[in-house]
Design a protein around this motif. Structure first.
Motif, PDB file in Angstrom:
ATOM      1  N   ILE A  70       8.521   6.795   0.088  1.00 31.22           N
ATOM      2  CA  ILE A  70       8.337   6.809   1.542  1.00 31.22           C
ATOM      3  C   ILE A  70       7.400   7.974   1.818  1.00 31.22           C
ATOM      4  O   ILE A  70       7.816   9.113   2.038  1.00 31.22           O
ATOM      5  CB  ILE A  70       9.679   6.959   2.275  1.00 31.22           C
ATOM      6  N   THR A  71       6.130   7.688   1.806  1.00 33.13           N
ATOM      7  CA  THR A  71       5.102   8.729   1.760  1.00 33.13           C
ATOM      8  C   THR A  71       4.692   9.198   3.150  1.00 33.13           C
ATOM      9  O   THR A  71       5.118   8.650   4.179  1.00 33.13           O
ATOM     10  CB  THR A  71       3.853   8.193   1.043  1.00 33.13           C
ATOM     11  N   PHE A  89       7.312   5.019 -12.087  1.00 33.41           N
ATOM     12  CA  PHE A  89       7.443   4.303 -10.823  1.00 33.41           C
ATOM     13  C   PHE A  89       6.050   3.976 -10.300  1.00 33.41           C
ATOM     14  O   PHE A  89       5.142   4.805 -10.364  1.00 33.41           O
ATOM     15  CB  PHE A  89       8.187   5.144  -9.787  1.00 33.41           C
ATOM     16  N   MET A  90       5.878   2.794  -9.765  1.00 33.95           N
ATOM     17  CA  MET A  90       4.598   2.388  -9.195  1.00 33.95           C
ATOM     18  C   MET A  90       4.857   1.601  -7.920  1.00 33.95           C
ATOM     19  O   MET A  90       5.549   0.581  -7.937  1.00 33.95           O
ATOM     20  CB  MET A  90       3.790   1.550 -10.185  1.00 33.95           C
ATOM     21  N   GLY A  91       4.344   2.093  -6.820  1.00 32.12           N
ATOM     22  CA  GLY A  91       4.565   1.426  -5.544  1.00 32.12           C
ATOM     23  C   GLY A  91       3.405   1.625  -4.609  1.00 32.12           C
ATOM     24  O   GLY A  91       2.530   2.475  -4.827  1.00 32.12           O
ATOM     25  N   CYS A  92       3.404   0.866  -3.531  1.00 32.22           N
ATOM     26  CA  CYS A  92       2.365   0.950  -2.500  1.00 32.22           C
ATOM     27  C   CYS A  92       3.061   0.926  -1.146  1.00 32.22           C
ATOM     28  O   CYS A  92       3.500  -0.133  -0.673  1.00 32.22           O
ATOM     29  CB  CYS A  92       1.382  -0.213  -2.632  1.00 32.22           C
ATOM     30  N   ALA A  93       3.216   2.090  -0.545  1.00 30.49           N
ATOM     31  CA  ALA A  93       3.902   2.179   0.741  1.00 30.49           C
ATOM     32  C   ALA A  93       3.133   1.428   1.829  1.00 30.49           C
ATOM     33  O   ALA A  93       1.896   1.472   1.863  1.00 30.49           O
ATOM     34  CB  ALA A  93       4.088   3.638   1.137  1.00 30.49           C
ATOM     35  N   VAL A  94       3.857   0.730   2.678  1.00 29.59           N
ATOM     36  CA  VAL A  94       3.256  -0.053   3.765  1.00 29.59           C
ATOM     37  C   VAL A  94       3.709   0.532   5.087  1.00 29.59           C
ATOM     38  O   VAL A  94       4.913   0.679   5.333  1.00 29.59           O
ATOM     39  CB  VAL A  94       3.662  -1.537   3.675  1.00 29.59           C
ATOM     40  N   LYS A  95       2.754   0.870   5.934  1.00 25.33           N
ATOM     41  CA  LYS A  95       3.059   1.388   7.272  1.00 25.33           C
ATOM     42  C   LYS A  95       2.532   0.415   8.316  1.00 25.33           C
ATOM     43  O   LYS A  95       1.342   0.065   8.308  1.00 25.33           O
ATOM     44  CB  LYS A  95       2.418   2.758   7.471  1.00 25.33           C
ATOM     45  N   ILE A  96       3.414  -0.023   9.198  1.00 29.15           N
ATOM     46  CA  ILE A  96       3.047  -0.948  10.277  1.00 29.15           C
ATOM     47  C   ILE A  96       3.285  -0.231  11.605  1.00 29.15           C
ATOM     48  O   ILE A  96       4.407   0.186  11.894  1.00 29.15           O
ATOM     49  CB  ILE A  96       3.883  -2.236  10.218  1.00 29.15           C
ATOM     50  N   GLU A  97       2.235  -0.085  12.377  1.00 33.33           N
ATOM     51  CA  GLU A  97       2.345   0.596  13.667  1.00 33.33           C
ATOM     52  C   GLU A  97       2.476  -0.430  14.781  1.00 33.33           C
ATOM     53  O   GLU A  97       1.698  -1.387  14.859  1.00 33.33           O
ATOM     54  CB  GLU A  97       1.123   1.485  13.896  1.00 33.33           C
ATOM     55  N   PHE A 108       7.830   1.047   4.695  1.00 28.57           N
ATOM     56  CA  PHE A 108       8.662   0.564   3.593  1.00 28.57           C
ATOM     57  C   PHE A 108       7.832   0.518   2.310  1.00 28.57           C
ATOM     58  O   PHE A 108       6.609   0.683   2.330  1.00 28.57           O
ATOM     59  CB  PHE A 108       9.246  -0.822   3.913  1.00 28.57           C
ATOM     60  N   ASN A 109       8.516   0.244   1.198  1.00 30.36           N
ATOM     61  CA  ASN A 109       7.842   0.215  -0.096  1.00 30.36           C
ATOM     62  C   ASN A 109       8.628  -0.668  -1.045  1.00 30.36           C
ATOM     63  O   ASN A 109       9.864  -0.609  -1.085  1.00 30.36           O
ATOM     64  CB  ASN A 109       7.729   1.628  -0.687  1.00 30.36           C
ATOM     65  N   VAL A 110       7.931  -1.520  -1.783  1.00 31.51           N
ATOM     66  CA  VAL A 110       8.518  -2.274  -2.893  1.00 31.51           C
ATOM     67  C   VAL A 110       8.002  -1.615  -4.157  1.00 31.51           C
ATOM     68  O   VAL A 110       6.824  -1.729  -4.497  1.00 31.51           O
ATOM     69  CB  VAL A 110       8.129  -3.762  -2.843  1.00 31.51           C
TER      70      VAL A 110
END
Length: 461
Positions: A70-71, A89-97, A108-110
């Motif tokens: 959660i960056t 660990f490898m993830g790509c945090a997604v931010k929706i405004e 969130f992040n998967v």
């Protein structure tokens, strides 16, 4: 596994399988341990909502590393790779405004979890792991994990679509039919990627609209082939001769029959009547697709040393069987074969600075029915040992002046004259190996070494 042409077909094919298993891996070589979904909760802060398999991520591990999942907003949309606590660990945090969220954004992040590899730099000390975890560089890797980056990004885009398409808020809403079944979805994702390297799911079975799908495939990303010199020896690790057809590139067709694990590139070029540059291009092409390895010319003056990968010969039963069979001088036909304990001891006995000639005087390989060339080839192709190269170096200006005086007084030897005709031949700065000089001059490496100018030294590297 790499097998020279002199081996029998059965031994060759088994050695090739071992080299493929122990050699350079593709992007899909990372072992997927599991996946977890985490998000920023307005009251609890960062938290793990679901994970597969259950219990994959211990609470204390998430607490120590959650800032990488959660960056900060500036890192959203970037693939972040972190090595800590024995995992990668490898993830790509997604931010929706959006104004519909309480904090005007949803984050969130998967995150995908892999078993950390020895070269990832993670040791058993928890304190050091935490230290490394805080200072792990956040970057998009151009390594064997690069193939997973595309999967991580694709899954992140798919999950974003679940939240934004049609304003359904299938991830953030407490009444969502999808969120309670995220664990099941992640389980299918992990299982399919492990067994088939791809996942094709209709998300309608998890409560999403009928048009929602998840389609990802893990494609291997191959490393660029290494630079190949004329004095190096290509060794086939795949049986290519039965596959040769008129459709193959002409230089490859001409080269393959002469790639026997003994000839170096210059000798192959001479036998195939091709320029060395074309042979190098053909070998790099075959190396890119995992069809051959590159080793050095076999000489009794060579020195070798074991590598950290030697432990694989102790732990990998398939590699043990292939090694025992391949290094046998008579292919094991006579029933005499060295034990794996003997082979391990012999590989470990290769000492820095000790030539193969001295090694053979200390160890009776004939009594153990071991073919020395195969023994060395197997070790090199599987990364069990490494070659120590001799490099000539002319020390200081005094050495150069002494060399000039010796050359003017007695005249250069044939070897010195041959070296002098090479590009930069008079410059012995330690950048070129004796093998490279010998190949370019067309003379034995021992002759080159004996005729080096006064003031020149040879060091191992």
């Amino acid at each position: 596994m790499a097998a020279p042409a002199e081996s029998t077909s059965s031994s060759s094919s088994e050695t090739q399988r071992a080299a493929a298993a122990a050699g350079e891996g593709g992007a899909d070589g990372a072992e997927l341990a599991g996946v977890f979904y985490c998000e920023f909760d307005n009251k609890a802060g960062p938290k793990v909502v679901c994970q597969y398999p259950p219990g994959l991520l211990r609470p204390e591990v998430f607490e120590a590393t959650r800032e990488y999942f959660i960056t900060k907003p500036q890192l959203a949309g970037r693939v972040i790779s972190l090595v800590a606590y024995g995992w990668r660990f490898m993830g790509c945090a997604v931010k929706i405004e959006s104004s519909r969220y309480e904090r005007n954004f949803f984050l969130f992040n998967v995150c995908f979890v892999f078993a950390a590899q020895p070269d990832d730099g993670d040791d058993g000390s928890q304190q050091q792991q935490q230290q490394r975890g805080r200072h792990t560089q956040q970057q998009q890797h151009a390594t064997v994990h690069s193939g997973w980056e595309r999967v991580v990004r694709k899954v992140a885009r798919c999950m974003r679509s679940l939240e934004t398409d049609g304003q359904l808020a299938l991830l953030s809403s407490d009444d969502s039919p999808v969120k309670p079944r995220l664990g099941e979805l992640l389980g299918r994702l992990v299982s399919d990627l492990r067994h088939r390297a791809e996942c094709q799911l209709s998300l309608s079975q998890f409560g999403a609209p009928a048009s929602s799908t998840l389609s990802v495939k893990l494609l291997p990303l191959r490393r660029p082939p290494p630079a190949i010199d004329e004095h190096q020896v290509p060794v086939l690790v795949r049986q290519l001769r039965p596959l040769l057809t008129a459709d193959w590139e002409l230089a490859v067709q001409r080269c393959v029959p002469y790639v026997d694990g003994v000839r170096h590139v210059r000798a192959i070029a001479q036998a195939a009547h091709l320029p060395p540059t074309l042979v190098i291009d053909a070998c790099r092409h075959l190396h890119y697709y995992g069809c051959l390895r590159i080793i050095d010319v076999f000489q009794y003056s060579n020195a070798y040393a074991p590598t950290a990968r030697l432990h694989l010969l102790r732990t990998s039963l398939p590699l043990q069987r292939l090694c025992v069979r391949y290094v046998a001088a008579d292919d094991g036909a006579g029933g005499r074969r060295a034990s794996i304990e003997q082979l391990l001891a012999l590989y470990a006995a290769l000492k820095p600075g000790t030539s193969l000639a001295d090694f053979c005087l200390e160890h009776d390989l004939v009594a153990s029915d071991i073919d020395l060339r195969r023994f060395i080839t197997f070790g090199l192709c599987n990364g069990l040992i490494r070659r120590q190269h001799k490099r000539p170096l002319l020390l200081g200006s005094g050495g150069a002046e002494a060399a000039a005086r010796a050359a003017s007084d007695a005249g250069p030897t044939d070897c010195q004259a041959a070296i002098g005709t090479l590009p930069g031949g008079g410059r012995l700065d330690g950048s070129r190996t004796l093998d490279a000089l010998a190949s370019a001059a067309g003379l034995p490496a021992d002759d080159i070494e004996r005729s080096l100018a006064p003031g020149a030294v040879v060091f191992l590297k």
